[in-house]
Motif scaffolding. Structure first.
Motif, PDB file in Angstrom:
ATOM      1  N   LYS A  63      23.774 116.493  90.631  1.00 43.30           N
ATOM      2  CA  LYS A  63      24.016 115.330  89.976  1.00 43.30           C
ATOM      3  C   LYS A  63      23.353 114.111  89.951  1.00 43.30           C
ATOM      4  CE  LYS A  63      27.976 113.996  92.519  1.00 43.30           C
ATOM      5  NZ  LYS A  63      29.552 113.809  92.361  1.00 43.30           N
ATOM      6  N   GLU A  64      22.813 113.973  91.182  1.00 41.43           N
ATOM      7  CA  GLU A  64      22.071 113.011  91.703  1.00 41.43           C
ATOM      8  C   GLU A  64      20.840 112.829  91.057  1.00 41.43           C
ATOM      9  OE1 GLU A  64      23.370 114.919  93.923  1.00 41.43           O
ATOM     10  OE2 GLU A  64      24.968 113.973  94.859  1.00 41.43           O
ATOM     11  N   GLY A  65      20.277 114.017  90.841  1.00 36.29           N
ATOM     12  CA  GLY A  65      18.754 114.080  90.123  1.00 36.29           C
ATOM     13  C   GLY A  65      18.738 114.381  88.844  1.00 36.29           C
ATOM     14  N   GLU A  66      20.170 114.460  88.033  1.00 31.16           N
ATOM     15  CA  GLU A  66      20.006 115.037  86.771  1.00 31.16           C
ATOM     16  C   GLU A  66      19.887 113.745  85.598  1.00 31.16           C
ATOM     17  OE1 GLU A  66      23.445 116.368  84.221  1.00 31.16           O
ATOM     18  OE2 GLU A  66      22.614 118.320  84.979  1.00 31.16           O
ATOM     19  N   GLY A  67      18.858 113.823  84.794  1.00 34.54           N
ATOM     20  CA  GLY A  67      18.687 112.786  83.745  1.00 34.54           C
ATOM     21  C   GLY A  67      17.724 113.262  82.871  1.00 34.54           C
ATOM     22  N   LEU A  68      17.318 112.461  82.064  1.00 43.21           N
ATOM     23  CA  LEU A  68      16.480 112.834  80.620  1.00 43.21           C
ATOM     24  C   LEU A  68      15.127 113.178  81.014  1.00 43.21           C
ATOM     25  CD1 LEU A  68      17.392 109.558  78.694  1.00 43.21           C
ATOM     26  CD2 LEU A  68      17.946 112.042  78.104  1.00 43.21           C
ATOM     27  N   GLU A  69      14.831 114.184  80.276  1.00 47.42           N
ATOM     28  CA  GLU A  69      13.245 114.881  80.398  1.00 47.42           C
ATOM     29  C   GLU A  69      12.502 113.486  79.928  1.00 47.42           C
ATOM     30  OE1 GLU A  69      11.419 117.351  81.239  1.00 47.42           O
ATOM     31  OE2 GLU A  69      13.087 118.469  82.332  1.00 47.42           O
ATOM     32  N   CYS A  70      11.276 113.531  80.522  1.00 44.21           N
ATOM     33  CA  CYS A  70      10.446 112.387  80.004  1.00 44.21           C
ATOM     34  C   CYS A  70       9.593 112.840  79.023  1.00 44.21           C
ATOM     35  CB  CYS A  70       9.655 111.693  81.107  1.00 44.21           C
ATOM     36  SG  CYS A  70       8.345 112.767  81.585  1.00 44.21           S
ATOM     37  N   ASP A  71       8.972 111.798  78.157  1.00 41.60           N
ATOM     38  CA  ASP A  71       8.346 112.253  77.015  1.00 41.60           C
ATOM     39  C   ASP A  71       6.703 112.410  77.592  1.00 41.60           C
ATOM     40  OD1 ASP A  71       6.835 112.172  74.675  1.00 41.60           O
ATOM     41  OD2 ASP A  71       7.213 110.254  74.065  1.00 41.60           O
ATOM     42  N   LYS A  72       6.366 113.741  77.195  1.00 36.96           N
ATOM     43  CA  LYS A  72       5.308 114.424  77.793  1.00 36.96           C
ATOM     44  C   LYS A  72       3.893 113.745  76.941  1.00 36.96           C
ATOM     45  CE  LYS A  72       7.908 117.072  80.161  1.00 36.96           C
ATOM     46  NZ  LYS A  72       9.258 116.791  79.595  1.00 36.96           N
ATOM     47  N   PHE A  73       4.378 113.167  75.598  1.00 32.86           N
ATOM     48  CA  PHE A  73       2.982 112.737  75.174  1.00 32.86           C
ATOM     49  C   PHE A  73       3.052 111.231  75.240  1.00 32.86           C
ATOM     50  CE2 PHE A  73       4.538 115.960  71.999  1.00 32.86           C
ATOM     51  CZ  PHE A  73       3.467 116.823  72.289  1.00 32.86           C
ATOM     52  N   SER A  74       3.587 110.624  76.136  1.00 33.53           N
ATOM     53  CA  SER A  74       3.309 109.179  76.590  1.00 33.53           C
ATOM     54  C   SER A  74       2.968 108.848  78.078  1.00 33.53           C
ATOM     55  CB  SER A  74       4.881 108.304  76.321  1.00 33.53           C
ATOM     56  OG  SER A  74       5.064 107.191  76.917  1.00 33.53           O
ATOM     57  N   GLN A  75       2.049 108.126  78.016  1.00 32.33           N
ATOM     58  CA  GLN A  75       1.541 107.869  79.496  1.00 32.33           C
ATOM     59  C   GLN A  75       2.497 106.866  80.373  1.00 32.33           C
ATOM     60  OE1 GLN A  75      -2.445 106.477  79.721  1.00 32.33           O
ATOM     61  NE2 GLN A  75      -2.110 105.331  81.596  1.00 32.33           N
ATOM     62  N   ALA A  76       3.131 105.995  79.386  1.00 35.54           N
ATOM     63  CA  ALA A  76       3.993 105.037  79.994  1.00 35.54           C
ATOM     64  C   ALA A  76       5.199 105.778  80.495  1.00 35.54           C
ATOM     65  CB  ALA A  76       4.496 103.868  79.207  1.00 35.54           C
ATOM     66  N   ALA A  77       5.677 106.861  79.738  1.00 37.06           N
ATOM     67  CA  ALA A  77       7.014 107.442  80.244  1.00 37.06           C
ATOM     68  C   ALA A  77       6.596 108.417  81.212  1.00 37.06           C
ATOM     69  CB  ALA A  77       7.341 108.549  79.081  1.00 37.06           C
ATOM     70  N   LEU A  78       5.583 109.079  81.384  1.00 41.37           N
ATOM     71  CA  LEU A  78       4.931 109.870  82.698  1.00 41.37           C
ATOM     72  C   LEU A  78       5.077 109.009  83.754  1.00 41.37           C
ATOM     73  CD1 LEU A  78       2.651 112.223  80.736  1.00 41.37           C
ATOM     74  CD2 LEU A  78       4.664 113.092  82.196  1.00 41.37           C
ATOM     75  N   ASP A  79       4.119 107.802  83.657  1.00 41.01           N
ATOM     76  CA  ASP A  79       4.143 106.775  84.851  1.00 41.01           C
ATOM     77  C   ASP A  79       5.351 106.599  85.361  1.00 41.01           C
ATOM     78  OD1 ASP A  79       1.336 106.907  84.726  1.00 41.01           O
ATOM     79  OD2 ASP A  79       1.183 105.125  83.361  1.00 41.01           O
ATOM     80  N   ALA A  80       6.511 106.136  84.444  1.00 41.15           N
ATOM     81  CA  ALA A  80       7.706 105.726  84.923  1.00 41.15           C
ATOM     82  C   ALA A  80       8.506 107.043  85.565  1.00 41.15           C
ATOM     83  CB  ALA A  80       8.432 105.249  83.764  1.00 41.15           C
ATOM     84  N   HIS A  81       8.301 108.247  85.235  1.00 46.79           N
ATOM     85  CA  HIS A  81       8.910 109.363  85.871  1.00 46.79           C
ATOM     86  C   HIS A  81       8.415 109.392  87.034  1.00 46.79           C
ATOM     87  CE1 HIS A  81      10.542 113.294  86.697  1.00 46.79           C
ATOM     88  NE2 HIS A  81       9.329 113.715  86.826  1.00 46.79           N
ATOM     89  N   TRP A  82       6.927 109.403  87.470  1.00 48.88           N
ATOM     90  CA  TRP A  82       6.161 109.494  88.720  1.00 48.88           C
ATOM     91  C   TRP A  82       6.724 108.533  89.627  1.00 48.88           C
ATOM     92  CZ3 TRP A  82       2.713 113.119  90.227  1.00 48.88           C
ATOM     93  CH2 TRP A  82       2.143 113.070  91.589  1.00 48.88           C
ATOM     94  N   ALA A  83       7.043 107.406  89.121  1.00 48.07           N
ATOM     95  CA  ALA A  83       7.479 106.225  90.150  1.00 48.07           C
ATOM     96  C   ALA A  83       8.933 106.615  90.575  1.00 48.07           C
ATOM     97  CB  ALA A  83       7.223 105.153  89.089  1.00 48.07           C
ATOM     98  N   GLY A  84       9.576 107.251  89.455  1.00 52.80           N
ATOM     99  CA  GLY A  84      11.025 107.440  90.042  1.00 52.80           C
ATOM    100  C   GLY A  84      11.192 108.434  90.963  1.00 52.80           C
ATOM    101  N   PHE A  85      10.298 109.290  91.222  1.00 51.55           N
ATOM    102  CA  PHE A  85      10.627 110.356  92.387  1.00 51.55           C
ATOM    103  C   PHE A  85       9.173 110.285  93.337  1.00 51.55           C
ATOM    104  CE2 PHE A  85      10.595 114.750  93.631  1.00 51.55           C
ATOM    105  CZ  PHE A  85      11.353 114.629  94.457  1.00 51.55           C
TER     106      PHE A  85
END
Length: 372
Positions: free
Chosen positions: A337-359
């Motif tokens: 549960k501590e690691g569950e959340g929204l899948e990031c937008d694979k078509f967005s550089q900003a979204a991928l960067d934010a996901h990378w930064a999160g973990f």
């Protein structure tokens, strides 16, 4: 340490760390807590000491890209639409219907207008079809009321004994599309769409599958040329192997016939269901049913921030289409549960960067020069 030394002893080159929740009893250390990060760093140091290589999935769950750090803005998105009909010539000044929205996040893409195709306004229920079914429960208007919360229950089909629901019209009704909606608890099942002129001799038009991976709706295209018949039957022939042992009935909520031209299996192709995505088999010329680019009017610049449109509509019947995007709502899984959340937008550089930064960036910073 003991695990890594055992791996080294038997000749393994390394391992992959996957943070999943598959029913294994929870330990005392929560995913991405300070203690978890210290243990991760220690594990990498021990692997380095032993000459082993460690890999790690880029989030919790089974090799996906989601987590609680992903916001709705950076989530996977889907295109959603709403329509309104306008009779010209007139000054149209009103709020356009809000397309479906998930997680309170929606952004407009465009507003387009085009002359309404000839069959666009034809509604099946205006022709008062009479519904019937093969089981003891008769539908009344439950299959044609447009309400997915009203449904009937058909018996489970058996070999040589299919179960069906049927619509009978006073005169032949022409359709290019059949939309089938299942009710709650729909098991995976398959069947056929059949038509008849006399209610006795039926011919098969298309096959369909319902209920796969939780999908309860199937939109079936009959091709570019409409099919006309007095009797329309949705017939179920088989229940999926996994559901056969537990399913007691097939809940059926809606049957909707429409003359409008529709992309076959559009629900799956748009990512709205888990149904298989197959190429359409027909190679017919669908030009008569399609909206031509030259007839489309781009009204995007006339849409206000609060969703109102001010447009001088020319003479004729027009369809105004509002297009936007909203999250799919899909999470990574199966994850603690501590690691569950929204899948990031694979078509967005900003979204991928934010996901990378999160973990990933955090654990890379923790291990420093030991990162690959």
């Amino acid at each position: 340490t003991a695990d890594l030394e055992a791996m080294k002893q038997i000749g393994l080159g390394g391992a992959t760390i996957v943070n999943v929740d598959c029913g294994i009893p929870r330990g005392p250390v929560a995913f991405m807590s300070p203690e978890w990060r210290e243990l991760f760093k220690f594990t990498v140091q021990e692997a380095n000491r032993l000459g082993l290589e460690l890999c790690v999935e880029n989030c919790a769950g089974w090799s996906s890209s989601g987590g609680p750090w992903n916001t709705p803005e950076h989530a996977m998105q889907r295109v959603v639409t709403s329509e309104v009909r306008v009779a010209g010539s007139t000054n149209f000044n009103a709020a356009l219907p809000q397309p479906p929205t998930t997680l309170d996040f929606y952004r407009d893409i465009a507003v387009l207008a085009f002359p309404a195709p000839a069959d666009e306004g034809v509604r099946m229920k205006d022709f008062s079809p009479v519904a019937s079914a093969s089981g003891d429960e008769q539908p009344g208007n439950k299959l044609t009321d447009g309400d997915s919360k009203t449904f009937i229950r058909l018996p489970i089909p058996k070999r040589g004994k299919p179960q069906f629901a049927q619509l009978e019209f006073h005169n032949p009704f022409s359709a290019r599309t059949v939309k089938i909606g299942g009710g709650p608890g729909l098991p995976e099942c398959s069947g056929e769409i059949l038509v008849s002129d006399d209610g006795k001799t039926f011919r098969t038009l298309r096959s369909f599958v319902l209920g796969r991976r939780g999908s309860s709706t199937r939109t079936v295209s009959l091709g570019a040329q409409p099919v006309a018949a007095r009797f329309w039957r949705v017939q179920f022939t088989v229940v999926g192997a996994k559901a056969a042992a537990t399913a007691t009935n097939i809940p059926l909520a809606e049957i909707e016939l429409a003359p409008r031209l529709t992309i076959d299996n559009v629900d799956a192709k748009a990512g709205f269901s888990g149904n298989a995505v197959l190429s359409s088999s027909e190679a017919e010329d669908a030009a008569d049913g399609t909206v031509q680019r030259r007839n489309i009017v781009d009204l995007t610049s006339k849409l206000t921030a609060d969703g109102r449109l001010n447009w001088r509509a020319p003479a004729g019947e027009w369809v105004v289409l509002r297009l936007g995007y909203t999250p799919t709502g899909r999470n990574n899984h199966p994850a603690p549960k501590e690691g569950e959340g929204l899948e990031c937008d694979k078509f967005s550089q900003a979204a991928l960067d934010a996901h990378w930064a999160g973990f990933m960036q955090k654990v890379l910073d923790d291990i420093g020069p030991l990162a690959g």
